[in-house]
Design an enzyme around this catalytic site. Structure first.
Site, PDB file in Angstrom:
ATOM      1  N   MET A  13      -2.073  16.260  -5.999  1.00  0.00           N
ATOM      2  CA  MET A  13      -3.036  15.938  -4.935  1.00  0.00           C
ATOM      3  C   MET A  13      -2.935  16.936  -3.784  1.00  0.00           C
ATOM      4  O   MET A  13      -3.950  17.352  -3.220  1.00  0.00           O
ATOM      5  CB  MET A  13      -2.783  14.513  -4.422  1.00  0.00           C
ATOM      6  CG  MET A  13      -3.227  13.430  -5.377  1.00  0.00           C
ATOM      7  SD  MET A  13      -4.994  13.465  -5.701  1.00  0.00           S
ATOM      8  CE  MET A  13      -5.626  12.902  -4.128  1.00  0.00           C
ATOM      9  N   HIS A 153      -4.242   4.904 -15.478  1.00  0.00           N
ATOM     10  CA  HIS A 153      -3.850   6.141 -14.781  1.00  0.00           C
ATOM     11  C   HIS A 153      -3.106   7.074 -15.733  1.00  0.00           C
ATOM     12  O   HIS A 153      -2.594   6.645 -16.771  1.00  0.00           O
ATOM     13  CB  HIS A 153      -2.952   5.833 -13.578  1.00  0.00           C
ATOM     14  CG  HIS A 153      -3.720   5.399 -12.364  1.00  0.00           C
ATOM     15  ND1 HIS A 153      -4.160   4.107 -12.191  1.00  0.00           N
ATOM     16  CD2 HIS A 153      -4.157   6.096 -11.273  1.00  0.00           C
ATOM     17  CE1 HIS A 153      -4.818   4.017 -11.040  1.00  0.00           C
ATOM     18  NE2 HIS A 153      -4.835   5.208 -10.478  1.00  0.00           N
ATOM     19  N   LYS A 157       2.066   8.876 -13.286  1.00  0.00           N
ATOM     20  CA  LYS A 157       2.033   8.012 -12.095  1.00  0.00           C
ATOM     21  C   LYS A 157       3.289   7.153 -12.059  1.00  0.00           C
ATOM     22  O   LYS A 157       3.650   6.525 -13.064  1.00  0.00           O
ATOM     23  CB  LYS A 157       0.778   7.136 -12.104  1.00  0.00           C
ATOM     24  CG  LYS A 157       0.646   6.276 -10.859  1.00  0.00           C
ATOM     25  CD  LYS A 157      -0.718   5.633 -10.764  1.00  0.00           C
ATOM     26  CE  LYS A 157      -0.813   4.685  -9.578  1.00  0.00           C
ATOM     27  NZ  LYS A 157      -0.547   5.335  -8.281  1.00  0.00           N
ATOM     28  N   THR A 164      -4.692   0.788  -5.544  1.00  0.00           N
ATOM     29  CA  THR A 164      -6.094   0.341  -5.585  1.00  0.00           C
ATOM     30  C   THR A 164      -6.204  -1.041  -6.203  1.00  0.00           C
ATOM     31  O   THR A 164      -6.930  -1.907  -5.707  1.00  0.00           O
ATOM     32  CB  THR A 164      -6.935   1.342  -6.411  1.00  0.00           C
ATOM     33  OG1 THR A 164      -6.721   2.634  -5.877  1.00  0.00           O
ATOM     34  CG2 THR A 164      -8.409   1.000  -6.375  1.00  0.00           C
TER      35      THR A 164
HETATM   36  P1  NAP Z   1       2.985  14.846  -7.442  1.00  0.00           P
HETATM   37  O1  NAP Z   1       2.170  15.806  -8.235  1.00  0.00           O
HETATM   38  O2  NAP Z   1       4.328  14.437  -7.939  1.00  0.00           O
HETATM   39  O3  NAP Z   1       3.125  15.464  -5.961  1.00  0.00           O
HETATM   40  C1  NAP Z   1       3.999  14.990  -4.966  1.00  0.00           C
HETATM   41  C2  NAP Z   1       4.615  16.202  -4.296  1.00  0.00           C
HETATM   42  O4  NAP Z   1       5.344  15.796  -3.138  1.00  0.00           O
HETATM   43  C3  NAP Z   1       5.597  16.937  -5.223  1.00  0.00           C
HETATM   44  O5  NAP Z   1       5.358  18.335  -5.179  1.00  0.00           O
HETATM   45  C4  NAP Z   1       6.942  16.585  -4.591  1.00  0.00           C
HETATM   46  O6  NAP Z   1       7.933  17.556  -4.823  1.00  0.00           O
HETATM   47  C5  NAP Z   1       6.548  16.539  -3.129  1.00  0.00           C
HETATM   48  N1  NAP Z   1       7.545  15.930  -2.255  1.00  0.00           N
HETATM   49  C6  NAP Z   1       8.542  15.054  -2.556  1.00  0.00           C
HETATM   50  N2  NAP Z   1       9.224  14.737  -1.434  1.00  0.00           N
HETATM   51  C7  NAP Z   1       8.653  15.401  -0.417  1.00  0.00           C
HETATM   52  C8  NAP Z   1       8.909  15.483   0.970  1.00  0.00           C
HETATM   53  N3  NAP Z   1       9.913  14.794   1.552  1.00  0.00           N
HETATM   54  N4  NAP Z   1       8.131  16.274   1.747  1.00  0.00           N
HETATM   55  C9  NAP Z   1       7.120  16.978   1.203  1.00  0.00           C
HETATM   56  N5  NAP Z   1       6.841  16.964  -0.123  1.00  0.00           N
HETATM   57  C10 NAP Z   1       7.583  16.176  -0.921  1.00  0.00           C
HETATM   58  O7  NAP Z   1       2.164  13.505  -7.211  1.00  0.00           O
HETATM   59  P2  NAP Z   1       0.572  13.326  -7.045  1.00  0.00           P
HETATM   60  O8  NAP Z   1      -0.042  13.030  -8.357  1.00  0.00           O
HETATM   61  O9  NAP Z   1       0.031  14.427  -6.206  1.00  0.00           O
HETATM   62  O10 NAP Z   1       0.530  11.953  -6.236  1.00  0.00           O
HETATM   63  C11 NAP Z   1       1.132  11.842  -4.967  1.00  0.00           C
HETATM   64  C12 NAP Z   1       0.876  10.449  -4.410  1.00  0.00           C
HETATM   65  O11 NAP Z   1      -0.522  10.302  -4.160  1.00  0.00           O
HETATM   66  C13 NAP Z   1       1.246   9.296  -5.353  1.00  0.00           C
HETATM   67  O12 NAP Z   1       1.791   8.236  -4.588  1.00  0.00           O
HETATM   68  C14 NAP Z   1      -0.083   8.885  -5.972  1.00  0.00           C
HETATM   69  O13 NAP Z   1      -0.096   7.549  -6.397  1.00  0.00           O
HETATM   70  C15 NAP Z   1      -0.980   9.099  -4.776  1.00  0.00           C
HETATM   71  N6  NAP Z   1      -2.401   9.248  -5.056  1.00  0.00           N
HETATM   72  C16 NAP Z   1      -3.250   8.707  -4.146  1.00  0.00           C
HETATM   73  C17 NAP Z   1      -4.607   8.856  -4.276  1.00  0.00           C
HETATM   74  C18 NAP Z   1      -5.514   8.283  -3.208  1.00  0.00           C
HETATM   75  O14 NAP Z   1      -6.747   8.420  -3.307  1.00  0.00           O
HETATM   76  N7  NAP Z   1      -4.960   7.656  -2.182  1.00  0.00           N
HETATM   77  C19 NAP Z   1      -5.140   9.563  -5.369  1.00  0.00           C
HETATM   78  C20 NAP Z   1      -4.252  10.118  -6.291  1.00  0.00           C
HETATM   79  C21 NAP Z   1      -2.873   9.968  -6.114  1.00  0.00           C
HETATM   80  P3  NAP Z   1       8.940  17.365  -6.112  1.00  0.00           P
HETATM   81  O15 NAP Z   1       8.073  17.290  -7.311  1.00  0.00           O
HETATM   82  O16 NAP Z   1       9.774  18.602  -6.029  1.00  0.00           O
HETATM   83  O17 NAP Z   1       9.693  16.092  -5.836  1.00  0.00           O
END
Ligand code: NAP
Length: 265
Positions: A13, A153, A157, A164
């Protein structure tokens, strides 16, 4: 210019947010934080060519040095809570998409925002279609008290059910008069077969490769069913909502939960 810092900038994201903010007139991406990718050009990570902006791991310094006004966070629940607290301590408004933040943490963050008179937004879903799906589900629940939710999903995830699905169930529970039509006594021959239960609304979570984010809300009535379905087929679907939230959060003086509050008031 709205000065934006993205946390989780190297994530699925986060990379979309980097792209969207970089392309939006009136916004400037001034910082990117993701501890696992320090020193890398955030534009290259996002696939839009070099931006000359390197990923860092020291959020508080980044927020202060860049004089950011908004932080956008898509990380993990634990990281998000710490990042939001850091942002608020620096006078920066958080726009948060991270799901799975415990309710008691949200209440504490609301308190901090009230004390500081700083706006913020936490939204479990930034896709306009998903917000409408939840709204329509709330209307349908007034007429169809029997309802179950199936959410689908991608397999990476971490949390289940989705934010949601939980928000949809809460809306349905608030909206319908009384519980489901029939209070059945069931035998669950396999634990979890009937899904999770939030205030009488069953939620079933599917995790498989190939999905992005999808949800069906199925209402059952006499001789009929009504299905409200939303599909996010790419992560771009969330970006208009994120961009809208970055603009609107500047006008808020409290922490708001759910994009619906910004859309429907
Ligand atoms: P992702 O690909 O795992 O990305 C999360 C990123 O955050 C990773 O690069 C991770 O690094 C990094 N991270 C971990 N700890 C951190 C910190 N303290 N400071 C800064 N960065 C840090 O996950 P994603 O698919 O993008 O999803 C992220 C979140 O968004 C999830 O909770 C998901 O459910 C949510 N989401 C929300 C929506 C919405 O519309 N609200 C839509 C889609 C997803 P590492 O991998 O090195 O740990």
């Amino acid at each position: 210019m709205i000065r934006v810092v993205v946390t989780g900038a190297a994530g699925r994201m986060g990379r979309e947010v980097v792209k969207a903010v970089s392309r939006t007139p009136g916004m400037q991406l001034v910082g990117a934080v993701d501890p696992g990718h320090t020193g890398q050009d955030v534009g290259l990570l996002a696939g839009i060519g070099p931006l000359g902006l390197m990923v860092r791991d020291d959020l508080a310094n980044v927020l202060r040095e860049t004089e950011a006004s908004v932080m956008v966070d898509f990380t993990t629940p634990h990281a998000a809570v710490a990042n939001i607290k850091t942002a608020l301590a620096c006078g920066v408004r958080p726009v948060v998409g991270t799901t799975g933040i415990p309710q008691e943490e949200i209440e504490e963050l609301k308190k901090i925002c009230r004390e500081k008179r700083l706006g913020g937004l936490i939204a479990p879903n930034f896709a306009l279609g998903a917000v409408l799906m939840m709204h329509f589900a709330g209307i349908a629940a007034r007429y169809f008290p029997d309802v179950e939710i199936i959410e689908y999903h991608h397999h990476q995830k971490l949390d289940a059910p989705s934010g949601t699905a939980l928000q949809t169930a809460e809306i349905i529970a608030r909206s319908r008069q009384g519980g489901p039509a029939e209070d059945r006594t069931e035998v669950e021959k396999l634990d979890g077969a009937r899904g999770g239960n939030l205030e009488g609304v069953r939620i079933h979570s599917i995790r498989l490769p190939g999905f992005v984010a999808h949800q069906e809300v199925i209402f059952g009535g006499l001789g009929q069913t009504l299905t409200i379905r939303h599909d996010s087929t790419s992560r771009e679907s969330f970006m208009p909502g994120v961009i809208m939230a970055i603009k609107k959060v500047l006008e808020l003086e409290e922490l708001v939960y759910g994009l619906d509050k910004l859309i429907f008031g």
